[in-house]
Design a protein around this motif. Structure first.
Motif, short mmCIF file in Angstrom:
data_model
loop_
_atom_site.label_atom_id
_atom_site.label_comp_id
_atom_site.label_asym_id
_atom_site.label_seq_id
_atom_site.Cartn_x
_atom_site.Cartn_y
_atom_site.Cartn_z
N MET A 236 0.82 -1.21 0.00
CA MET A 236 0.00 0.00 0.00
C MET A 236 0.86 1.26 0.00
O MET A 236 0.47 2.27 -0.57
CB MET A 236 -0.93 0.00 1.22
CG MET A 236 -1.99 -1.09 1.19
SD MET A 236 -3.00 -1.05 -0.32
CE MET A 236 -3.80 0.55 -0.13
N PHE A 237 2.03 1.21 0.63
CA PHE A 237 2.94 2.35 0.61
C PHE A 237 3.41 2.63 -0.81
O PHE A 237 3.51 3.79 -1.23
CB PHE A 237 4.14 2.11 1.53
CG PHE A 237 5.11 3.25 1.58
CD1 PHE A 237 4.87 4.33 2.41
CD2 PHE A 237 6.25 3.25 0.79
CE1 PHE A 237 5.76 5.40 2.46
CE2 PHE A 237 7.15 4.31 0.83
CZ PHE A 237 6.89 5.39 1.67
N VAL A 238 3.68 1.58 -1.56
CA VAL A 238 4.07 1.74 -2.96
C VAL A 238 2.90 2.32 -3.75
O VAL A 238 3.08 3.18 -4.62
CB VAL A 238 4.52 0.39 -3.55
CG1 VAL A 238 4.75 0.51 -5.05
CG2 VAL A 238 5.80 -0.09 -2.87
N HIS A 239 1.68 1.85 -3.46
CA HIS A 239 0.50 2.42 -4.12
C HIS A 239 0.37 3.92 -3.83
O HIS A 239 -0.01 4.70 -4.71
CB HIS A 239 -0.77 1.70 -3.66
CG HIS A 239 -0.97 0.37 -4.31
ND1 HIS A 239 -0.82 0.17 -5.66
CD2 HIS A 239 -1.33 -0.84 -3.79
CE1 HIS A 239 -1.05 -1.10 -5.96
NE2 HIS A 239 -1.36 -1.73 -4.84
N PHE A 240 0.68 4.32 -2.61
CA PHE A 240 0.62 5.73 -2.26
C PHE A 240 1.60 6.54 -3.10
O PHE A 240 1.30 7.67 -3.52
CB PHE A 240 0.93 5.92 -0.76
CG PHE A 240 0.98 7.35 -0.32
CD1 PHE A 240 -0.19 8.07 -0.11
CD2 PHE A 240 2.19 7.98 -0.12
CE1 PHE A 240 -0.14 9.40 0.29
CE2 PHE A 240 2.25 9.31 0.29
CZ PHE A 240 1.07 10.02 0.49
N ALA A 241 2.77 5.96 -3.36
CA ALA A 241 3.79 6.65 -4.15
C ALA A 241 3.39 6.76 -5.62
O ALA A 241 4.02 7.51 -6.38
CB ALA A 241 5.13 5.93 -4.02
#
Length: 263
Positions: A236-241
């Motif tokens: 999800m952190f990668v999705h945020f980026a």
């Protein structure tokens, strides 16, 4: 076989990134792109697709790897250490920049771009690899919700949003040169512009490599780092980026529309 496919996919996505970034960053320097750059980009994509197919057809035998050393432990020890190795690492990075500055400004800026790319990618790898190795995670979703999450879950496939948009950018740049439809992009450092399409596409390529690495390390071993289930929080952190992806797509659409309108 799956570990071999992991290496092939890793090689493929790096070929995609480096050949694609050459195409993007040299838009103003060439009248038409050399066939070698386009072929290299296509080969990189083919390697990623072929590696994905091989990965799906092969089986990972975890029992055969259980006694092998996992470099994740070494990485964690290095991250927690505050020894002189960090100083040596900084020196190794800075010395080429100092030498390049005396030799050529173009070489200096080229090295800075390379360092920026490798720095972001390595930071992403460390973020995904740090902490202890996890076992397989069973997601408790069913039906349409599971299908939707699988579609954007890079632990299940390497065809991430940044890769798709990056391909669109490369196709647009190559099409622009082939059909003599110039793109008007601010690349001269004017302070009125926050960024340019080439630069934000270049930054997005780092996210593309990191997102592909999610699939690689979640499904196989690579360079001594054993297969490990990645937590949903990291994905999800990668999705945020991926906000970079939306900005890149908007800039690409406006650039293409402006070029067609100016014909």
């Amino acid at each position: 076989m799956r570990n071999l496919s992991s290496f092939i996919m890793f090689l493929g996505i790096l070929v995609v990134a480096f050949s694609g970034n050459w195409i993007i960053l040299n838009y103003d320097q060439v009248s038409i792109y050399p066939k070698a750059s386009i072929i290299a980009f296509g080969i990189g994509l083919a390697l990623v697709v072929c590696a994905f197919i091989v990965s799906k057809l092969s089986t990972y035998h975890d029992g055969e790897q259980v006694f092998q050393k996992d470099y994740r432990d070494t990485l964690n020890k290095w991250l927690h250490a505050n020894g002189t190795s960090n100083k040596w690492f900084t020196g190794i990075i800075l010395i080429p920049l100092v030498i390049a500055a005396f030799y050529s400004l173009d070489l200096l800026f080229g090295l800075l771009k390379l360092y920026l790319f490798l720095g972001i990618v390595l930071a992403g790898f460390v973020y995904l690899l740090k902490e202890d190795r996890l076992e397989e995670v069973n997601l408790q979703f069913k039906g349409k919700t599971k299908k939707l999450l699988d579609l954007i879950d890079y632990r299940r496939h390497p065809f991430n949003i940044s890769l798709i948009i990056y391909i669109l950018v490369i196709i647009s740049f190559v099409w622009s040169k082939a059909w003599d439809v110039p793109f008007y992009m601010e690349t001269g450092g004017n302070v009125r512009y926050v960024t340019s399409l080439p630069m934000i596409s270049f930054l997005m390529s780092t996210l593309m490599v990191i997102s592909t690495f999610i699939y690689i390390i979640h499904n196989g071993d690579l360079f001594g780092f054993r297969k490990s289930a990645l937590s949903t929080e990291k994905v999800m952190f990668v999705h945020f980026a991926e906000i970079f992806c939306g900005v890149t797509l908007i800039m690409l659409v406006f650039t293409v529309i402006n070029a067609l309108y100016s014909l």
